[in-house]
Design a protein around this motif. Structure first.
Motif, short mmCIF file in Angstrom:
data_model
loop_
_atom_site.label_atom_id
_atom_site.label_comp_id
_atom_site.label_asym_id
_atom_site.label_seq_id
_atom_site.Cartn_x
_atom_site.Cartn_y
_atom_site.Cartn_z
N VAL A 231 72.97 19.43 69.16
CA VAL A 231 72.10 18.37 68.63
C VAL A 231 70.68 18.58 69.15
N LEU A 232 70.56 18.96 70.43
CA LEU A 232 69.24 19.21 71.02
C LEU A 232 68.50 20.32 70.26
N LEU A 233 69.21 21.38 69.88
CA LEU A 233 68.60 22.47 69.11
C LEU A 233 68.15 21.97 67.74
N CYS A 234 68.90 21.04 67.15
CA CYS A 234 68.50 20.46 65.86
C CYS A 234 67.21 19.65 66.02
N ILE A 235 67.09 18.92 67.14
CA ILE A 235 65.86 18.17 67.41
C ILE A 235 64.69 19.15 67.53
N GLN A 236 64.93 20.26 68.22
CA GLN A 236 63.86 21.26 68.40
C GLN A 236 63.40 21.85 67.07
N GLY A 238 63.99 20.64 63.96
CA GLY A 238 63.78 19.70 62.86
C GLY A 238 64.88 19.75 61.81
N LYS A 239 66.03 20.33 62.18
CA LYS A 239 67.17 20.42 61.23
C LYS A 239 68.17 19.30 61.53
N THR A 240 69.18 19.20 60.71
CA THR A 240 70.26 18.23 60.95
C THR A 240 71.57 18.98 61.12
N MET A 241 72.54 18.32 61.74
CA MET A 241 73.84 18.95 61.99
C MET A 241 74.57 19.26 60.69
N SER A 242 74.23 18.53 59.61
CA SER A 242 74.90 18.78 58.33
C SER A 242 74.29 19.95 57.56
N ASP A 243 73.15 20.44 58.04
CA ASP A 243 72.49 21.58 57.39
C ASP A 243 73.21 22.86 57.81
N PRO A 244 73.80 23.60 56.86
CA PRO A 244 74.55 24.81 57.23
C PRO A 244 73.69 25.88 57.91
N THR A 245 72.36 25.78 57.75
CA THR A 245 71.48 26.79 58.37
C THR A 245 70.99 26.37 59.75
N HIS A 246 71.46 25.21 60.27
CA HIS A 246 70.92 24.75 61.55
C HIS A 246 71.28 25.71 62.67
N MET A 247 70.37 25.81 63.65
CA MET A 247 70.54 26.74 64.76
C MET A 247 71.65 26.23 65.70
N LYS A 248 72.57 27.12 66.07
CA LYS A 248 73.60 26.73 67.03
C LYS A 248 74.14 27.96 67.73
N PHE A 249 74.71 27.75 68.91
CA PHE A 249 75.36 28.83 69.62
C PHE A 249 76.76 29.00 69.02
N SER A 250 77.22 30.25 68.92
CA SER A 250 78.48 30.53 68.25
C SER A 250 79.70 30.26 69.12
N ALA A 251 79.48 29.85 70.36
CA ALA A 251 80.60 29.58 71.26
C ALA A 251 80.20 28.45 72.21
N ASP A 252 81.19 27.88 72.91
CA ASP A 252 80.89 26.80 73.86
C ASP A 252 81.00 27.31 75.30
N GLU A 253 80.58 28.57 75.50
CA GLU A 253 80.74 29.22 76.81
C GLU A 253 79.47 29.23 77.65
N PHE A 254 78.37 28.67 77.14
CA PHE A 254 77.08 28.84 77.82
C PHE A 254 76.81 27.71 78.81
N PHE A 255 77.79 27.45 79.67
CA PHE A 255 77.66 26.38 80.65
C PHE A 255 77.69 26.98 82.06
N VAL A 256 77.46 26.13 83.05
CA VAL A 256 77.42 26.61 84.44
C VAL A 256 78.86 26.73 84.93
N LYS A 257 79.39 27.94 84.80
CA LYS A 257 80.79 28.18 85.19
C LYS A 257 80.92 28.24 86.70
N THR A 258 82.11 27.92 87.17
CA THR A 258 82.37 28.00 88.61
C THR A 258 82.47 29.48 89.01
N PRO A 259 82.31 29.77 90.31
CA PRO A 259 82.48 31.17 90.74
C PRO A 259 83.83 31.76 90.30
N GLN A 260 84.90 30.96 90.39
CA GLN A 260 86.23 31.47 90.00
C GLN A 260 86.27 31.80 88.52
#
Length: 590
Positions: A231-236, A238-260
């Motif tokens: 949603v933050l990328l859509c705000i950046q 000016g697109k909406t989540m329903s727009d098929p061309t909206h910018m998004k990451f292709s996975a949900d892996e880009f978070f602060v992972k633990t060392p393990q």
């Protein structure tokens, strides 16, 4: 800052995140620095880096907060490298306007070089993004460790297109520029293209004998924040989540992972995990914060020191002021006049002891220049009005003695802090005074101070509502239910307003809107300019901090907000534009 990072318990794997975007990657990163540090401490990370896109906005904030939490701060940036010259707007058939490269500060030399690089990106390399180029990098490579970056890094991008010879040559070039300080970066994010590129990157690292580094290109704190980040990328954009061309990451892996989690992701390259600690050990930046003030160069006349010049001007000024005071108070006794001289001596002694005479001389210089140009200047306000020295040298026009105004409220040797004189200028001519200061001290030494607009409760609801493509009248109704209060949050509003709870319970879209707004609330949205603060440095600003160029106004600002500008020791002067002065002057002129 030197400390060993490999002393964690045997049961706890050690890893340091070296590629991480905080909220200062504006509308791209969703990580608050306080939350990041809490997670780093909770998961046993001995250090953490900040590498925002093209800027160092959050560098000192991370540095100070990490020190307080007793983990090691690593200051860096993911810079944009122009494919040709940073001055060129023609990419000559290259599909990318810029490649990515992660740079980390080893020491103060690296910090200054990164300051110069990120500043140049805004000042003369901006084209959609603040870009630098290879020529500039060659001038400012010392003290920096380089990581080849994500899929948008130059080497990774060439690998992705099958240009392996060019990728090898590019890696060679960077390894020569950063001898022993260049790492091939690999990531595990479930993207098929990343898997293909990783194989080539590992092969190139082996062929060229270059070390590998594992990173996760973190953009949000926890896996469950991925949707809010989208949603933050859509705000950046000016697109909406329903727009098929909206910018998004292709996975949900880009978070602060633990060392393990990071160790588990790289079973084939354990050295890439270990190298995160090696790099963290090498980064020993020791920023001199709250150490001393860096006053601009103000040359007193030959034979005089700053103390002597201020004393001379103050005594001459008081002689002139007393002439006017006697006209108003013909009954003034010798003892009452002596009280002025005694007070002046006490104040001058205090100012000299606290080493602030240059500050008074600089302020008096631009105020008296403004008065000579018939630019209306305010009579003085705040605690500065309690200073007889300020009155004598015409910084203020208020005699503090008849009103028993205390100098100690303004300057007190028991509470060492910079004097802070708020100076009001005619709103229409304030810029003339700033230009005078720029001409006197040099354009490369003077700038204004950045501010960051944040997504407050009402605003974030409206932003998220637009991104979720909800009808305007529905979003407007929800936003208007949030109480008017400067300290209001979405959480508080839900607690205080039963209608919000009822709407969320009845409509899952409203529930999603409020939950996403709560997740994004308070994040930095855009950069602006402080209404009054002007910084004047003794040398080029980049020697102390990086600068930012507002692409709309062309104005140069610090990359750090006011609190952190003062921490690095730069001196701030307040130039306020006051409409009342303009109105009064217009009335007098008429």
């Amino acid at each position: 800052m030197e400390q060993s990072l490999s002393d964690s318990p045997a049961s706890t794997p050690a890893f340091v995140h070296l590629h991480l975007h905080t909220q200062y990657s504006l509308l791209d990163g969703a990580i608050r620095i306080d939350d990041l540090i809490k997670k780093a401490v909770a998961t046993g990370m001995p250090a953490v880096a900040i590498t925002d896109h093209g800027n160092m906005f959050g560098a000192v904030e991370l540095y100070t907060k990490c020190q307080k939490a007793k983990i090691k701060p690593i200051i860096g940036c993911e810079v944009y490298i122009a494919p040709d010259s940073r001055h060129s707007k023609d990419t000559k058939g290259i599909s990318e306007a810029a490649y990515h490269l992660v740079l980390l500060c080893e020491n103060m030399e690296g910090y200054r070089n990164l300051s110069y690089l990120t500043s140049a990106g805004y000042k003369d390399g901006f084209y959609y993004r603040p870009r630098i180029d290879r020529a500039l990098l060659e001038q400012h490579a010392e003290g920096l460790i380089a990581l080849s970056a994500c899929l948008k890094g130059e080497v990774a991008m060439l690998c992705g297109r099958g240009y392996l010879d060019e990728a090898r040559e590019t890696a060679r070039w960077y390894s020569r520029l950063f001898p022993g300080r260049y790492y091939i970066e690999i990531q595990e994010n479930t993207l098929p293209e990343q898997d293909r590129v990783n194989r080539d990157l590992v092969q190139i690292a082996k062929e060229l004998d270059l070390p590998l580094i594992a990173t996760n290109d973190c953009h949000y704190l926890n896996r469950e924040d991925a949707k809010a980040h989208e949603v933050l990328l859509c705000i950046q954009t000016g697109k909406t989540m329903s727009d098929p061309t909206h910018m998004k990451f292709s996975a949900d892996e880009f978070f602060v992972k633990t060392p393990q989690e990071m160790v588990d992701a790289f079973p084939y390259a354990p050295e890439a995990i270990t190298n995160s600690l090696v790099i963290a050990e090498r980064c020993n930046l020791d920023l001199p914060l709250d150490d001393k003030y860096h006053f601009p160069h103000f040359e007193p006349p030959e034979g005089l020191t700053h103390d002597g010049m201020l004393a001379k001007l103050a005594k001459e000024g008081l002689v002139e002021r007393l002439k006017t005071i006697r006209l108003k108070r013909p009954q003034m006794t010798v003892e009452e006049e002596q009280a002025y001289w005694d007070r002046l001596d006490i104040e001058l002694g205090c100012i000299a002891h606290m080493k602030f005479p240059a500050y008074f001389l600089i302020v008096a210089d631009f105020i008296n220049w403004a008065k000579e140009q018939n630019i209306p200047v305010g009579p003085g306000r705040g605690s500065a009005a309690g200073s007889l020295v300020a009155y004598a040298i015409r910084i203020t026009d208020l005699d503090p003695l008849p009103y028993n105004l205390l100098f100690e409220r303004f300057l007190n040797p028991e509470r060492i802090s910079m004097p802070d004189i708020d100076v009001d200028f005619c709103q229409d001519r304030r810029e003339e005074v700033i230009e005078y200061v720029i001409d006197k001290y040099g354009r490369e030494r003077v700038c204004q101070i950045i501010t960051f607009g944040t997504m407050k409760a009402k605003a974030v609801v409206r932003d998220v509502g637009r991104a979720l493509d909800m009808p305007y009248n529905e979003v407007d109704k929800i936003a208007k239910l949030i109480p008017e209060d400067l300290k209001m949050t979405v959480e508080k509003a839900i607690d205080q307003e039963p209608q919000l709870r009822e709407m969320a319970a009845a409509d899952p879209r409203v529930a999603q809107l409020l939950e996403t707004a709560r997740c994004l609330e308070g994040l930095a949205r855009h950069a602006g300019t402080h209404a009054a603060g002007v910084v004047v440095a003794p040398d080029q600003l980049e020697e102390f901090l990086p600068v930012y160029k507002d692409q709309k106004t062309g104005g140069i600002n610090t990359q750090y907000s006011m609190k952190y500008v003062e921490m690095v020791g730069l001196v701030k002067f307040d130039f306020l534009g006051l409409k009342n002065l303009t109105v009064i002057q217009n009335a007098v002129d008429m």
